[in-house]
Design a protein around this motif. Structure first.
Motif, PDB file in Angstrom:
ATOM      1  N   LEU A   1       0.732  -1.389   0.039  1.00 21.69           N
ATOM      2  CA  LEU A   1      -0.126   0.140  -0.637  1.00 21.69           C
ATOM      3  C   LEU A   1       0.414   1.398   0.136  1.00 21.69           C
ATOM      4  O   LEU A   1       0.791   2.001  -0.579  1.00 21.69           O
ATOM      5  N   LYS A   2       1.881   1.615   0.827  1.00 23.28           N
ATOM      6  CA  LYS A   2       2.612   2.344   0.998  1.00 23.28           C
ATOM      7  C   LYS A   2       3.566   2.687  -0.381  1.00 23.28           C
ATOM      8  O   LYS A   2       3.920   4.202  -1.248  1.00 23.28           O
ATOM      9  N   ASP A   3       3.625   1.771  -1.047  1.00 28.06           N
ATOM     10  CA  ASP A   3       4.550   2.069  -2.796  1.00 28.06           C
ATOM     11  C   ASP A   3       3.254   1.847  -3.015  1.00 28.06           C
ATOM     12  O   ASP A   3       3.799   3.137  -4.139  1.00 28.06           O
ATOM     13  N   ARG A   4       2.134   1.921  -3.497  1.00 29.27           N
ATOM     14  CA  ARG A   4       1.191   2.141  -4.166  1.00 29.27           C
ATOM     15  C   ARG A   4       1.317   3.670  -3.802  1.00 29.27           C
ATOM     16  O   ARG A   4       0.772   4.977  -5.196  1.00 29.27           O
ATOM     17  N   LEU A   5       0.649   4.635  -2.571  1.00 27.49           N
ATOM     18  CA  LEU A   5       0.536   5.475  -2.551  1.00 27.49           C
ATOM     19  C   LEU A   5       1.784   6.190  -3.320  1.00 27.49           C
ATOM     20  O   LEU A   5       1.552   7.062  -3.656  1.00 27.49           O
ATOM     21  N   GLU A   6       3.069   5.898  -3.387  1.00 28.14           N
ATOM     22  CA  GLU A   6       3.885   7.039  -3.213  1.00 28.14           C
ATOM     23  C   GLU A   6       4.122   7.033  -4.796  1.00 28.14           C
ATOM     24  O   GLU A   6       4.259   8.443  -5.413  1.00 28.14           O
ATOM     25  N   ARG A   7       3.501   6.710  -5.642  1.00 30.33           N
ATOM     26  CA  ARG A   7       3.535   6.252  -7.211  1.00 30.33           C
ATOM     27  C   ARG A   7       1.991   7.083  -7.440  1.00 30.33           C
ATOM     28  O   ARG A   7       1.967   7.459  -8.415  1.00 30.33           O
ATOM     29  N   LEU A   8       1.136   6.569  -7.060  1.00 28.63           N
ATOM     30  CA  LEU A   8      -0.397   6.974  -7.331  1.00 28.63           C
ATOM     31  C   LEU A   8      -0.513   8.908  -6.987  1.00 28.63           C
ATOM     32  O   LEU A   8      -1.042   9.091  -7.865  1.00 28.63           O
ATOM     33  N   ALA A   9       0.118   9.228  -5.879  1.00 31.13           N
ATOM     34  CA  ALA A   9      -0.397  10.265  -5.349  1.00 31.13           C
ATOM     35  C   ALA A   9       0.056  11.741  -6.563  1.00 31.13           C
ATOM     36  O   ALA A   9      -0.569  12.205  -7.032  1.00 31.13           O
ATOM     37  N   PRO A  10       1.080  11.359  -6.900  1.00 37.18           N
ATOM     38  CA  PRO A  10       1.966  11.884  -7.775  1.00 37.18           C
ATOM     39  C   PRO A  10       0.911  12.505  -8.948  1.00 37.18           C
ATOM     40  O   PRO A  10       0.855  13.229 -10.339  1.00 37.18           O
ATOM     41  N   VAL A  11       0.782  10.889  -9.593  1.00 39.20           N
ATOM     42  CA  VAL A  11      -0.305  10.775 -10.989  1.00 39.20           C
ATOM     43  C   VAL A  11      -1.519  11.345 -10.610  1.00 39.20           C
ATOM     44  O   VAL A  11      -2.271  12.794 -11.608  1.00 39.20           O
ATOM     45  N   LEU A  12      -2.208  11.548  -9.943  1.00 38.32           N
ATOM     46  CA  LEU A  12      -3.706  12.043  -8.973  1.00 38.32           C
ATOM     47  C   LEU A  12      -3.421  13.307  -9.093  1.00 38.32           C
ATOM     48  O   LEU A  12      -4.349  14.273  -9.845  1.00 38.32           O
ATOM     49  N   ALA A  13      -2.421  14.560  -8.187  1.00 40.66           N
ATOM     50  CA  ALA A  13      -2.249  15.292  -7.996  1.00 40.66           C
ATOM     51  C   ALA A  13      -1.789  15.770  -9.093  1.00 40.66           C
ATOM     52  O   ALA A  13      -2.753  17.303  -9.984  1.00 40.66           O
ATOM     53  N   ASN A  14      -0.843  15.432 -10.404  1.00 45.70           N
ATOM     54  CA  ASN A  14      -0.834  16.336 -11.171  1.00 45.70           C
ATOM     55  C   ASN A  14      -2.314  16.368 -12.690  1.00 45.70           C
ATOM     56  O   ASN A  14      -2.574  17.067 -12.996  1.00 45.70           O
ATOM     57  N   ILE A  15      -3.150  15.428 -12.748  1.00 45.74           N
ATOM     58  CA  ILE A  15      -4.195  14.809 -13.436  1.00 45.74           C
ATOM     59  C   ILE A  15      -5.241  16.078 -13.115  1.00 45.74           C
ATOM     60  O   ILE A  15      -5.983  17.359 -13.040  1.00 45.74           O
ATOM     61  N   ARG A  16      -5.464  16.029 -11.343  1.00 45.51           N
ATOM     62  CA  ARG A  16      -5.967  17.416 -10.246  1.00 45.51           C
ATOM     63  C   ARG A  16      -5.580  18.734 -10.590  1.00 45.51           C
ATOM     64  O   ARG A  16      -6.094  19.336  -9.599  1.00 45.51           O
ATOM     65  N   ASN A  17      -4.594  19.083 -10.916  1.00 45.95           N
ATOM     66  CA  ASN A  17      -3.706  20.362 -10.369  1.00 45.95           C
ATOM     67  C   ASN A  17      -3.889  20.536  -8.941  1.00 45.95           C
ATOM     68  O   ASN A  17      -3.935  22.099  -8.874  1.00 45.95           O
ATOM     69  N   ALA A  18      -3.786  19.855  -8.125  1.00 40.83           N
ATOM     70  CA  ALA A  18      -3.558  19.699  -6.314  1.00 40.83           C
ATOM     71  C   ALA A  18      -3.552  18.688  -5.849  1.00 40.83           C
ATOM     72  O   ALA A  18      -4.169  16.800  -6.666  1.00 40.83           O
ATOM     73  N   PRO A  19      -3.542  18.068  -4.687  1.00 36.93           N
ATOM     74  CA  PRO A  19      -3.076  16.571  -4.097  1.00 36.93           C
ATOM     75  C   PRO A  19      -4.570  16.147  -3.531  1.00 36.93           C
ATOM     76  O   PRO A  19      -5.224  16.795  -3.641  1.00 36.93           O
ATOM     77  N   PRO A  20      -4.203  14.763  -3.779  1.00 37.20           N
ATOM     78  CA  PRO A  20      -5.276  14.365  -3.701  1.00 37.20           C
ATOM     79  C   PRO A  20      -5.390  13.417  -2.524  1.00 37.20           C
ATOM     80  O   PRO A  20      -5.078  14.027  -1.705  1.00 37.20           O
ATOM     81  N   VAL A  21      -7.018  13.611  -1.518  1.00 40.93           N
ATOM     82  CA  VAL A  21      -6.658  13.126  -0.228  1.00 40.93           C
ATOM     83  C   VAL A  21      -7.174  11.479   0.009  1.00 40.93           C
ATOM     84  O   VAL A  21      -8.485  11.468  -1.001  1.00 40.93           O
ATOM     85  N   ILE A  22      -6.396  11.225   0.680  1.00 42.18           N
ATOM     86  CA  ILE A  22      -6.540   9.546   0.680  1.00 42.18           C
ATOM     87  C   ILE A  22      -6.178   9.073   1.431  1.00 42.18           C
ATOM     88  O   ILE A  22      -6.153   9.612   2.781  1.00 42.18           O
ATOM     89  N   VAL A  23      -7.254   8.136   1.720  1.00 43.26           N
ATOM     90  CA  VAL A  23      -7.647   7.516   3.846  1.00 43.26           C
ATOM     91  C   VAL A  23      -7.516   6.081   3.427  1.00 43.26           C
ATOM     92  O   VAL A  23      -8.298   4.858   2.783  1.00 43.26           O
TER      93      VAL A  23
END
Ligand SMILES: Nc1ncnc2c1ncn2[C@@H]1O[C@H](COP(=O)(O)OP(=O)(O)OP(=O)(O)O)[C@@H](O)[C@H]1O
Ligand SMILES: [Mg+2]
Length: 267
Positions: A157-179
């Motif tokens: 999960l930690k690894d997945r989060l680190e890979r997903l967060a920048p991808v989502l932030a790039n599309i949203r133009n804002a950081p995602p909110v992840i729980v």
């Protein structure tokens, strides 16, 4: 509000957690199975009202994805959903992965889910940074990542989060909110949440984690829930009670006001 629920290899629970969140909120909600590899929600549900009937074969998420390309409206998602309980509707996934081959992009569906007048819980199943469903995760107000308490699952999960967060932030133009949400027996939930929080704290993606939640490991309750037995005394089963708390945690994570308690006071 759009909640995206997903998971990683070795940590199943995406569909079950999404359904629990959908049936445990006081407002009308639609659970949409957006799993490109095919879904099993329709098979597992006895509907409507727990009478043991199957859903009609259509609409499915493919119907919704197709309509979303031409006619976006706040009522679209609800209009393509089957009744499950009084306040919860379901858009089941297609049966097999091959059926989704015609969907070139899931972006219009993401827009439809985001624009829906009802609260939407989208079950994305397993996800990685090049998954076709990334537009839905990026459109979500909050992304729930289901995990199991085992060390290996949390490390994935930690690894997945680190890979997903920048991808989502790039599309949203804002950081995602992840729980991150851990599936755990209720009696040890507090300790498990603390341990998982500590394991995730050193992560590069710690800044996008809006708290760690939990959902009860409750095989009997899960069976009742898929049978639409979610009201009256069944509302007290652990998986549903934990989902009520998790819904409130998600509302707070995205800054939505807590539900008013019956009688008018604050929840
Ligand atoms: N909170 C829970 N308590 C007890 N059993 C659970 C819970 N969550 C999931 N399960 C069980 O784990 C199995 C996988 O759950 P689920 O179908 O929700 O996972 P998934 O991530 O959607 O998997 P798939 O990749 O097959 O779509 C099911 O047998 C389900 O009943
Ligand atoms: Mg699933």
């Amino acid at each position: 509000m759009l909640i995206a629920v997903c998971c990683d290899r070795g940590a199943p629970g995406s569909t079950t957690t999404a359904l629990a969140l959908g049936v445990s909120t006081p407002e009308p909600a639609v659970v949409v199975e957006v799993d490109p590899y095919g879904g099993d929600l329709a098979l597992r549900c006895a509907a409507p009202g727990g009478r043991g009937e199957a859903f009609p074969p259509t609409p499915t998420v493919l119907t919704l994805a197709s309509e979303a390309r031409t006619m976006l409206s706040p009522g679209l998602v609800t209009s393509k959903a089957h009744e499950f309980t009084e306040s919860t509707r379901i858009v089941p996934g297609h049966f097999s992965a091959e059926q989704a081959a015609g969907v070139k992009t899931w972006a219009p569906l993401a827009q439809a889910l985001r624009d829906s007048a009802s609260r939407v819980v989208a079950d994305l199943g397993r996800i990685h940074s090049s998954s076709p469903t990334i537009p839905v995760a990026a459109a979500a107000d909050v992304v729930v990542m289901v995990t199991r308490p085992e060390v290996g699952a949390v490390m994935h999960l930690k690894d997945r989060l680190e890979r997903l967060a920048p991808v989502l932030a790039n599309i949203r133009n804002a950081p995602p909110v992840i729980v991150p949400v851990v599936v755990t027996p209720k009696r040890i939930a507090g300790g498990v949440v603390d341990e998982v929080s500590q394991m995730l704290a050193p992560s590069n993606a710690a800044g996008v984690i809006a708290g760690v939640g939990w959902i009860a490991f409750d095989p009997d309750g899960v069976e009742l829930m898929y049978g639409a037995k979610v009201g009256g005394k069944d509302a007290k089963i652990p998986v549903l009670r934990s989902a009520v708390v998790l819904n409130e945690q998600l509302n707070q994570a995205v800054g939505v006001r807590a539900y008013p308690a019956p009688g008018g006071g604050a929840a």
